[in-house]
Design a protein around this motif. Structure first.
Motif, mmCIF file in Angstrom:
data_model
loop_
_atom_site.group_PDB
_atom_site.id
_atom_site.type_symbol
_atom_site.label_atom_id
_atom_site.label_comp_id
_atom_site.label_asym_id
_atom_site.label_seq_id
_atom_site.Cartn_x
_atom_site.Cartn_y
_atom_site.Cartn_z
ATOM 1 N N CYS A 27 1.105 -1.306 -0.153
ATOM 2 C CA CYS A 27 -0.117 0.134 -0.059
ATOM 3 C C CYS A 27 0.904 1.166 0.185
ATOM 4 O O CYS A 27 0.511 2.475 -0.786
ATOM 5 N N ASP A 28 2.081 1.205 0.931
ATOM 6 C CA ASP A 28 2.754 2.365 0.901
ATOM 7 C C ASP A 28 3.749 2.732 -0.606
ATOM 8 O O ASP A 28 3.597 3.831 -0.974
ATOM 9 N N ILE A 29 3.957 1.518 -1.216
ATOM 10 C CA ILE A 29 4.760 1.730 -2.567
ATOM 11 C C ILE A 29 3.625 2.192 -3.576
ATOM 12 O O ILE A 29 4.045 3.150 -4.300
ATOM 13 N N ILE A 30 2.568 1.709 -3.514
ATOM 14 C CA ILE A 30 1.489 2.190 -4.386
ATOM 15 C C ILE A 30 1.099 3.993 -4.333
ATOM 16 O O ILE A 30 1.147 4.491 -5.142
ATOM 17 N N GLU A 31 1.181 4.141 -3.073
ATOM 18 C CA GLU A 31 0.997 5.593 -2.499
ATOM 19 C C GLU A 31 1.933 6.249 -3.250
ATOM 20 O O GLU A 31 1.761 7.574 -3.770
ATOM 21 N N GLN A 32 3.371 5.987 -3.112
ATOM 22 C CA GLN A 32 4.307 6.703 -3.484
ATOM 23 C C GLN A 32 4.335 6.695 -5.151
ATOM 24 O O GLN A 32 4.735 7.649 -5.705
ATOM 25 N N CYS A 33 3.899 5.692 -5.729
ATOM 26 C CA CYS A 33 3.828 5.787 -7.119
ATOM 27 C C CYS A 33 2.804 6.590 -7.668
ATOM 28 O O CYS A 33 3.126 7.160 -8.643
ATOM 29 N N ILE A 34 1.636 6.740 -6.981
ATOM 30 C CA ILE A 34 0.643 7.689 -7.474
ATOM 31 C C ILE A 34 1.195 9.252 -7.339
ATOM 32 O O ILE A 34 1.055 9.823 -8.079
ATOM 33 N N ASP A 35 1.939 9.275 -6.397
ATOM 34 C CA ASP A 35 2.549 10.608 -6.047
ATOM 35 C C ASP A 35 3.528 11.016 -7.104
ATOM 36 O O ASP A 35 3.688 12.126 -7.651
ATOM 37 N N LYS A 36 4.441 9.940 -7.251
ATOM 38 C CA LYS A 36 5.705 10.518 -8.394
ATOM 39 C C LYS A 36 5.438 9.998 -9.601
ATOM 40 O O LYS A 36 6.372 10.366 -10.462
ATOM 41 N N LEU A 37 4.249 9.548 -10.172
ATOM 42 C CA LEU A 37 4.143 9.309 -11.616
ATOM 43 C C LEU A 37 4.290 10.372 -12.339
ATOM 44 O O LEU A 37 3.515 11.537 -12.355
ATOM 45 N N PRO A 38 5.461 10.481 -13.389
ATOM 46 C CA PRO A 38 5.561 11.503 -14.143
ATOM 47 C C PRO A 38 4.827 11.532 -15.474
ATOM 48 O O PRO A 38 4.294 10.367 -15.813
ATOM 49 N N PRO A 39 4.628 12.679 -16.146
ATOM 50 C CA PRO A 39 3.934 12.661 -17.189
ATOM 51 C C PRO A 39 5.004 11.932 -18.472
ATOM 52 O O PRO A 39 6.123 12.207 -18.130
ATOM 53 N N GLY A 40 4.505 11.565 -19.465
ATOM 54 C CA GLY A 40 5.268 10.997 -20.708
ATOM 55 C C GLY A 40 4.754 9.833 -21.474
ATOM 56 O O GLY A 40 3.517 9.778 -21.243
ATOM 57 N N ASP A 41 5.599 9.354 -22.105
ATOM 58 C CA ASP A 41 5.095 8.192 -22.850
ATOM 59 C C ASP A 41 5.088 7.050 -22.128
ATOM 60 O O ASP A 41 5.738 6.701 -20.904
#
Lengths: 178, 396
Positions: free
Chosen positions: B299-313
């Motif tokens: 759950c913690d990792i997913i939360e960080q992924c949501i926060d850090k998801l960059p725009p791009g291809d």
């Protein structure tokens, strides 16, 4: 690196049966909440547009390139075609084109991977979220092109993309890798 | 016809020698009080349980003397089939050998192909892959932490687990198009980008999952019956666990924090913060506890992924038109059940020359003959259930 997170206490702190009572309080709370189950045959599920339910064929778009049947991992697409030559009205050389005789997908073999829909260069194949086509006989799971055409009426438009997404370039060539 | 030897009548010891490749060496004392060990076959069970694992037990009263898992009932030749399919087609097979960690399987394979072909994956795709791998880990652990109490006789937790599993599956379906066999990875990226509203929905589902984990802890982890059935049952010492090559929750429960996500990070695991929960005694309770703790970390990792998801291809813009696999590569990933390894050898064709899969369940099941002897028969379920395996993953 890895840490040794402390475990919960070996035994419940206050008396025997406390753990059981705590557990029962959770079931009690859940009992008072409304049910989350859906009465399926009466209530249909609301499936997203990308759901891989059944493959629909738009016959008019198919140019009989055989890409889908070649790329299929278990070769469950059957295509028959013949060539026809059209004489142009103003003379000159006749143009030959392929005409689709049979296009069938054997859903008993299909693994629902979506590679055929992906490789189709002329947008003849689509995914539809329909899923209620179970049969009593396995032969009936082979859908011929008339039935595949009917599924096109249930295809949903592709969803909008999440923020920050760069849409795929239109008409980008899809090779073996993509 | 003369050289046909007379075969003696059916004897149980002969059957076991057929199974184990060695004879029984029990000496039966003379006299009326002589006892004999009993051979008991458990399984093969129905595929919808954990699969068709068969265990042959040798019992002395209620004590297990020897135990031997008989595997192979679900062998589907996935490795051989992969030799006739290109990378994208193989992905479909990789989804299916361990059906409840489908995304992690395809991720490991696609990383192997990308390393072999030297393809760079865009940042955004890597973050999304990391996020989905963790969603799938939650799916898997909810399944096992729900079904393990069921095997011990508690009906309630599996319904709670499946309620949240349904939410996670719906979420993954909205992006991938399938509930189980996602086929979402592609060489060089992903099949599609996320649909609009996915991240917002993820936050809601994440909150629901966290609540379920809390409920589950109150319901199960402090329960006296679970204590009685699991504490100090099936203790697996760290040396044995390492010697038999176990990994994942089984190894972590024994106190060894080996985790490819930490040791040789793939995708974005080196940029997210998480802990590897480690047990102390290595008993059945610890294995269940590790499972629950790993869900919290996911759950913690997913939360960080949501926060850090960059725009791009979502897919590398330049990909080779035809993929040629040449050379060899070995990729380790941490699947929900343990370390998954793909050994991929190519000889210049688009199909792999050889694909060897090192599956976590296979190694975890191999520890059964070392764990079961000396335990009581009623503890068998508690131990077998806590090894967390999928038989499709054992047999491929």
């Amino acid at each position: 690196m890895a840490i040794d997170t402390s475990k919960p206490a070996d035994q419940p702190e206050s008396g025997v049966g406390q753990g059981l009572l705590k557990g029962l309080s959770v079931t009690m709370k859940t009992m008072l909440k409304p049910a989350v189950t859906v009465q399926y045959p009466h209530v249909k599920p609301d499936l997203p547009a990308r759901t891989r339910g059944v493959i629909a064929l738009k016959e008019g778009n198919c140019t009989v390139c055989y890409k889908c049947s070649r790329e299929c991992p278990d070769w469950c697409i059957y295509i028959d075609a013949h060539k026809e030559t059209h004489e142009p009205a103003a003379g000159g050389r006749g143009r030959s084109m392929k005409v689709l005789d049979r296009f069938a997908i054997d859903y008993a073999l299909c693994m629902y991977c979506g590679i055929c829909v992906e490789v189709c260069p002329f947008d003849a194949l689509f995914w539809s979220p329909e899923f209620e086509y179970a049969e009593h006989e396995i032969d009936l799971l082979i859908h011929e092109k008339d039935r595949l055409e009917e599924w096109t009426y249930t295809v949903l438009p592709p969803p909008a993309l999440e923020e920050g997404a760069v849409p795929a370039a239109d008409g980008a060539a899809v090779g073996e890798t993509a | 016809m003369a050289d046909i030897r007379e075969r003696p009548a059916f004897q149980s010891s002969e059957v076991t020698s057929m199974i184990r490749g060695g004879g029984l060496d029990i000496e039966i004392a003379d006299g009326s009080m002589a006892t004999e060990d009993m051979i008991l076959n458990i399984g093969p069970q129905h595929p919808s349980t954990h699969g068709v694992l068969r265990v042959v037990l040798e019992l002395d009263g209620e004590v297990i003397v020897r135990a031997e898992p008989v595997i192979g009932y679900m062998h589907r030749a996935a490795e051989k089939l992969a030799e006739f399919r290109d990378a994208r087609q193989t992905m479909v097979l990789m989804n299916r050998h361990d059906w409840i960690s489908a995304f992690n399987n395809e991720l490991g394979f696609v990383i192997a192909v990308e390393r072999l072909a030297g393809i760079e994956v865009p940042e955004r795709a890597q973050w999304i892959r990391t996020m989905f791998a963790e969603w799938n880990r939650i799916l898997n652990h909810l399944m096992f932490s729900g079904s393990y109490p069921l095997e011990l006789g508690a009906m309630t937790p599996i319904f709670y687990a499946f309620r949240e599993r349904e939410m996670v599956q719906d979420l993954m379906e909205s992006a991938t198009g399938a509930r189980m066999h996602h086929s979402y990875c592609r060489v060089g990226g992903l099949k599609d980008d996320l649909p609009a509203g996915f991240l917002k929905r993820s936050v809601d589902v994440l909150a629901a999952v966290r609540k379920t984990i809390r409920d589950f802890e109150t319901l199960i982890m402090g329960n006296e019956i679970i204590f009685a059935r699991c504490r100090n049952i099936g203790v697996l010492p760290a040396e044995t666990a390492v010697a038999y090559g176990t990994s994942g929750p089984v190894l972590h429960a024994s106190g060894v924090p080996m985790d490819p996500r930490k040791d040789e990070p793939y995708e974005k695991y080196d940029e997210v913060e998480f802990d590897v929960p480690v047990g102390q005694t290595g008993d059945s309770y610890d294995r269940l506890w590790v499972l629950v703790e790993r869900m919290k970390q996911s759950c913690d990792i997913i939360e960080q992924c949501i926060d850090k998801l960059p725009p791009g291809d979502f897919r590398a813009p330049k990909l080779p038109k035809t993929l040629k696999l040449d050379g060899e590569v070995y990729v380790r990933t941490e699947n929900p059940l343990g370390m998954m390894g793909y050994y991929l050898v190519g000889n210049g064709k688009k199909q792999p020359y050889r694909l060897k899969m090192r599956t976590p369940s296979f190694s975890n099941v191999s520890v059964i003959p070392a764990m079961l002897p000396g335990t009581q028969l009623p503890d068998l379920i508690s131990i077998l259930g806590s090894i967390f395996f999928v038989v499709g993953d054992v047999d491929r």
